[in-house]
Design a protein around this motif. Structure first.
Motif, PDB file in Angstrom:
ATOM      1  N   THR A  13       4.880  17.196   3.389  1.00  0.00           N
ATOM      2  CA  THR A  13       4.895  16.666   2.040  1.00  0.00           C
ATOM      3  C   THR A  13       5.002  17.879   0.988  1.00  0.00           C
ATOM      4  O   THR A  13       4.266  18.658   1.250  1.00  0.00           O
ATOM      5  CB  THR A  13       3.616  16.012   1.774  1.00  0.00           C
ATOM      6  N   HIS A  14       5.865  18.015   0.007  1.00  0.00           N
ATOM      7  CA  HIS A  14       6.277  18.984  -0.765  1.00  0.00           C
ATOM      8  C   HIS A  14       6.431  18.814  -2.303  1.00  0.00           C
ATOM      9  O   HIS A  14       6.541  17.674  -2.529  1.00  0.00           O
ATOM     10  CB  HIS A  14       7.600  19.799  -0.403  1.00  0.00           C
ATOM     11  N   VAL A  15       5.879  19.551  -3.110  1.00  0.00           N
ATOM     12  CA  VAL A  15       5.964  19.474  -4.530  1.00  0.00           C
ATOM     13  C   VAL A  15       6.850  20.529  -5.014  1.00  0.00           C
ATOM     14  O   VAL A  15       6.173  21.754  -4.749  1.00  0.00           O
ATOM     15  CB  VAL A  15       4.674  19.304  -5.346  1.00  0.00           C
ATOM     16  N   VAL A  16       7.985  20.329  -5.505  1.00  0.00           N
ATOM     17  CA  VAL A  16       8.851  21.416  -6.191  1.00  0.00           C
ATOM     18  C   VAL A  16       8.446  21.275  -7.874  1.00  0.00           C
ATOM     19  O   VAL A  16       8.793  20.416  -8.410  1.00  0.00           O
ATOM     20  CB  VAL A  16      10.283  21.389  -5.964  1.00  0.00           C
ATOM     21  N   LEU A  17       7.931  22.518  -8.294  1.00  0.00           N
ATOM     22  CA  LEU A  17       7.482  22.516  -9.718  1.00  0.00           C
ATOM     23  C   LEU A  17       8.611  23.183 -10.316  1.00  0.00           C
ATOM     24  O   LEU A  17       8.650  24.364 -10.071  1.00  0.00           O
ATOM     25  CB  LEU A  17       6.201  23.003  -9.868  1.00  0.00           C
ATOM     26  N   ALA A  18       9.117  22.637 -11.335  1.00  0.00           N
ATOM     27  CA  ALA A  18      10.354  23.084 -12.126  1.00  0.00           C
ATOM     28  C   ALA A  18       9.663  24.463 -12.911  1.00  0.00           C
ATOM     29  O   ALA A  18      10.323  25.542 -13.177  1.00  0.00           O
ATOM     30  CB  ALA A  18      11.207  22.220 -12.786  1.00  0.00           C
ATOM     31  N   SER A  19       8.730  23.990 -13.889  1.00  0.00           N
ATOM     32  CA  SER A  19       8.373  25.081 -15.014  1.00  0.00           C
ATOM     33  C   SER A  19       6.823  24.981 -14.706  1.00  0.00           C
ATOM     34  O   SER A  19       6.265  24.140 -14.077  1.00  0.00           O
ATOM     35  CB  SER A  19       8.856  24.659 -16.314  1.00  0.00           C
ATOM     36  N   ASP A  20       6.365  26.235 -15.490  1.00  0.00           N
ATOM     37  CA  ASP A  20       4.739  26.380 -15.519  1.00  0.00           C
ATOM     38  C   ASP A  20       4.252  25.576 -16.812  1.00  0.00           C
ATOM     39  O   ASP A  20       3.175  25.774 -16.972  1.00  0.00           O
ATOM     40  CB  ASP A  20       4.385  27.800 -15.456  1.00  0.00           C
ATOM     41  N   GLY A  21       5.090  24.843 -17.483  1.00  0.00           N
ATOM     42  CA  GLY A  21       4.844  24.143 -18.735  1.00  0.00           C
ATOM     43  C   GLY A  21       4.146  24.798 -19.947  1.00  0.00           C
ATOM     44  O   GLY A  21       3.227  24.617 -20.721  1.00  0.00           O
ATOM     45  N   SER A  39       0.802  -1.177   0.053  1.00  0.00           N
ATOM     46  CA  SER A  39       0.104   0.062   0.068  1.00  0.00           C
ATOM     47  C   SER A  39       0.770   1.106   0.057  1.00  0.00           C
ATOM     48  O   SER A  39       2.015   1.233   0.400  1.00  0.00           O
ATOM     49  CB  SER A  39      -0.933   0.093   1.213  1.00  0.00           C
ATOM     50  N   ALA A  40       0.368   2.293  -0.550  1.00  0.00           N
ATOM     51  CA  ALA A  40       1.063   3.729  -0.448  1.00  0.00           C
ATOM     52  C   ALA A  40       1.205   4.056   0.911  1.00  0.00           C
ATOM     53  O   ALA A  40       2.299   4.540   1.362  1.00  0.00           O
ATOM     54  CB  ALA A  40       0.286   4.662  -1.087  1.00  0.00           C
ATOM     55  N   ALA A  41       0.310   3.791   1.867  1.00  0.00           N
ATOM     56  CA  ALA A  41       0.702   3.894   3.542  1.00  0.00           C
ATOM     57  C   ALA A  41       1.969   3.263   3.792  1.00  0.00           C
ATOM     58  O   ALA A  41       2.689   3.802   4.698  1.00  0.00           O
ATOM     59  CB  ALA A  41      -0.480   3.734   4.273  1.00  0.00           C
ATOM     60  N   ASP A  42       2.047   2.113   3.363  1.00  0.00           N
ATOM     61  CA  ASP A  42       3.432   1.354   3.785  1.00  0.00           C
ATOM     62  C   ASP A  42       4.603   1.747   3.246  1.00  0.00           C
ATOM     63  O   ASP A  42       5.820   1.886   3.760  1.00  0.00           O
ATOM     64  CB  ASP A  42       3.208  -0.343   3.529  1.00  0.00           C
ATOM     65  N   LEU A  43       4.393   2.353   1.760  1.00  0.00           N
ATOM     66  CA  LEU A  43       5.702   2.840   1.240  1.00  0.00           C
ATOM     67  C   LEU A  43       6.145   4.109   1.997  1.00  0.00           C
ATOM     68  O   LEU A  43       7.324   4.454   2.145  1.00  0.00           O
ATOM     69  CB  LEU A  43       5.197   3.214  -0.156  1.00  0.00           C
ATOM     70  N   VAL A  44       5.259   4.955   2.566  1.00  0.00           N
ATOM     71  CA  VAL A  44       5.667   6.288   3.184  1.00  0.00           C
ATOM     72  C   VAL A  44       6.013   6.174   4.585  1.00  0.00           C
ATOM     73  O   VAL A  44       6.661   6.957   5.202  1.00  0.00           O
ATOM     74  CB  VAL A  44       4.605   7.322   2.961  1.00  0.00           C
ATOM     75  N   ALA A  45       5.451   5.255   5.191  1.00  0.00           N
ATOM     76  CA  ALA A  45       5.677   4.996   6.552  1.00  0.00           C
ATOM     77  C   ALA A  45       6.899   5.304   7.215  1.00  0.00           C
ATOM     78  O   ALA A  45       7.177   5.979   8.322  1.00  0.00           O
ATOM     79  CB  ALA A  45       5.102   3.693   7.239  1.00  0.00           C
ATOM     80  N   PRO A  46       8.061   4.967   6.508  1.00  0.00           N
ATOM     81  CA  PRO A  46       9.445   4.939   7.215  1.00  0.00           C
ATOM     82  C   PRO A  46      10.107   6.482   6.742  1.00  0.00           C
ATOM     83  O   PRO A  46      10.944   6.849   7.460  1.00  0.00           O
ATOM     84  CB  PRO A  46      10.336   3.884   6.488  1.00  0.00           C
ATOM     85  N   PHE A  47       9.179   7.247   6.242  1.00  0.00           N
ATOM     86  CA  PHE A  47       9.905   8.781   5.857  1.00  0.00           C
ATOM     87  C   PHE A  47       9.365   9.831   6.766  1.00  0.00           C
ATOM     88  O   PHE A  47       8.087   9.906   7.310  1.00  0.00           O
ATOM     89  CB  PHE A  47       9.552   9.093   4.284  1.00  0.00           C
ATOM     90  N   GLU A  48      10.176  10.847   7.025  1.00  0.00           N
ATOM     91  CA  GLU A  48       9.687  11.901   7.908  1.00  0.00           C
ATOM     92  C   GLU A  48       9.401  13.175   7.134  1.00  0.00           C
ATOM     93  O   GLU A  48       8.775  13.991   7.470  1.00  0.00           O
ATOM     94  CB  GLU A  48      11.161  12.360   8.599  1.00  0.00           C
ATOM     95  N   GLN A  49       9.762  12.910   5.832  1.00  0.00           N
ATOM     96  CA  GLN A  49       9.172  14.012   4.982  1.00  0.00           C
ATOM     97  C   GLN A  49       9.245  13.614   3.236  1.00  0.00           C
ATOM     98  O   GLN A  49      10.180  12.520   3.022  1.00  0.00           O
ATOM     99  CB  GLN A  49      10.446  15.420   4.914  1.00  0.00           C
ATOM    100  N   VAL A  50       8.535  14.029   2.594  1.00  0.00           N
ATOM    101  CA  VAL A  50       8.416  13.626   1.058  1.00  0.00           C
ATOM    102  C   VAL A  50       8.529  14.767   0.308  1.00  0.00           C
ATOM    103  O   VAL A  50       7.829  15.891   0.484  1.00  0.00           O
ATOM    104  CB  VAL A  50       6.990  12.751   0.916  1.00  0.00           C
ATOM    105  N   VAL A  51       9.438  14.631  -0.550  1.00  0.00           N
ATOM    106  CA  VAL A  51       9.604  15.965  -1.660  1.00  0.00           C
ATOM    107  C   VAL A  51       9.539  15.223  -2.967  1.00  0.00           C
ATOM    108  O   VAL A  51      10.393  14.256  -3.232  1.00  0.00           O
ATOM    109  CB  VAL A  51      10.853  16.867  -1.441  1.00  0.00           C
ATOM    110  N   VAL A  52       8.680  15.967  -3.814  1.00  0.00           N
ATOM    111  CA  VAL A  52       8.576  15.363  -5.237  1.00  0.00           C
ATOM    112  C   VAL A  52       8.995  16.539  -6.149  1.00  0.00           C
ATOM    113  O   VAL A  52       8.431  17.675  -5.979  1.00  0.00           O
ATOM    114  CB  VAL A  52       6.985  14.977  -5.689  1.00  0.00           C
TER     115      VAL A  52
END
Length: 121
Positions: free
Chosen positions: A71-79, A32-45
């Motif tokens: 949880t953070h999303v860093v968006l490089a361009s506006d497309g 599950s996605a919850a199992d994937l993120v459980a060990p992390f203190e922060q998520v950055v995409v």
């Protein structure tokens, strides 16, 4: 030179039935996605363009936000150059895509923070 053809956004793509029949799905571990993120203190995409934050890692972002993980999303361009063959003005397209990514990130979780770098596309 032979080999795979380069990507062309005008191609119809692969239909869903073909993807689902691929035998490699049988070897993908189930978690599950919850199992994937459980060990992390922060998520950055880091997303190069609007919609890349949702089309790939959207489920993980939503699970992290739901679990209370910063949880953070860093968006490089506006497309603004995503449709070079179209007649849409790049500045107008960038405005539409900024609105779309803001709405998409809000759907992933109220606590997901969006950071725009505004680099040229």
């Amino acid at each position: 030179m032979s080999g795979p053809r380069p990507f062309d956004a005008a191609d119809p793509g692969t239909d869903e039935a073909t993807w689902l029949l691929d035998p490699r799905w049988d070897t993908v571990p189930s978690t599950s996605a919850a199992d994937l993120v459980a060990p992390f203190e922060q998520v950055v995409v880091l997303a190069p363009h609007p919609d890349d934050e949702s089309l790939g890692p959207g489920g993980v972002l939503a699970a992290a936000a739901a679990a209370g993980i910063p949880t953070h999303v860093v968006l490089a361009s506006d497309g603004e150059r995503s449709h070079p063959q179209g007649s849409t003005d790049p500045a107008a397209l960038a405005a539409v895509r900024r609105d779309e990514v803001t709405a998409a990130v809000a759907h992933l979780g109220a606590s997901v923070e969006l950071h725009r770098l505004a680099l040229p596309d």
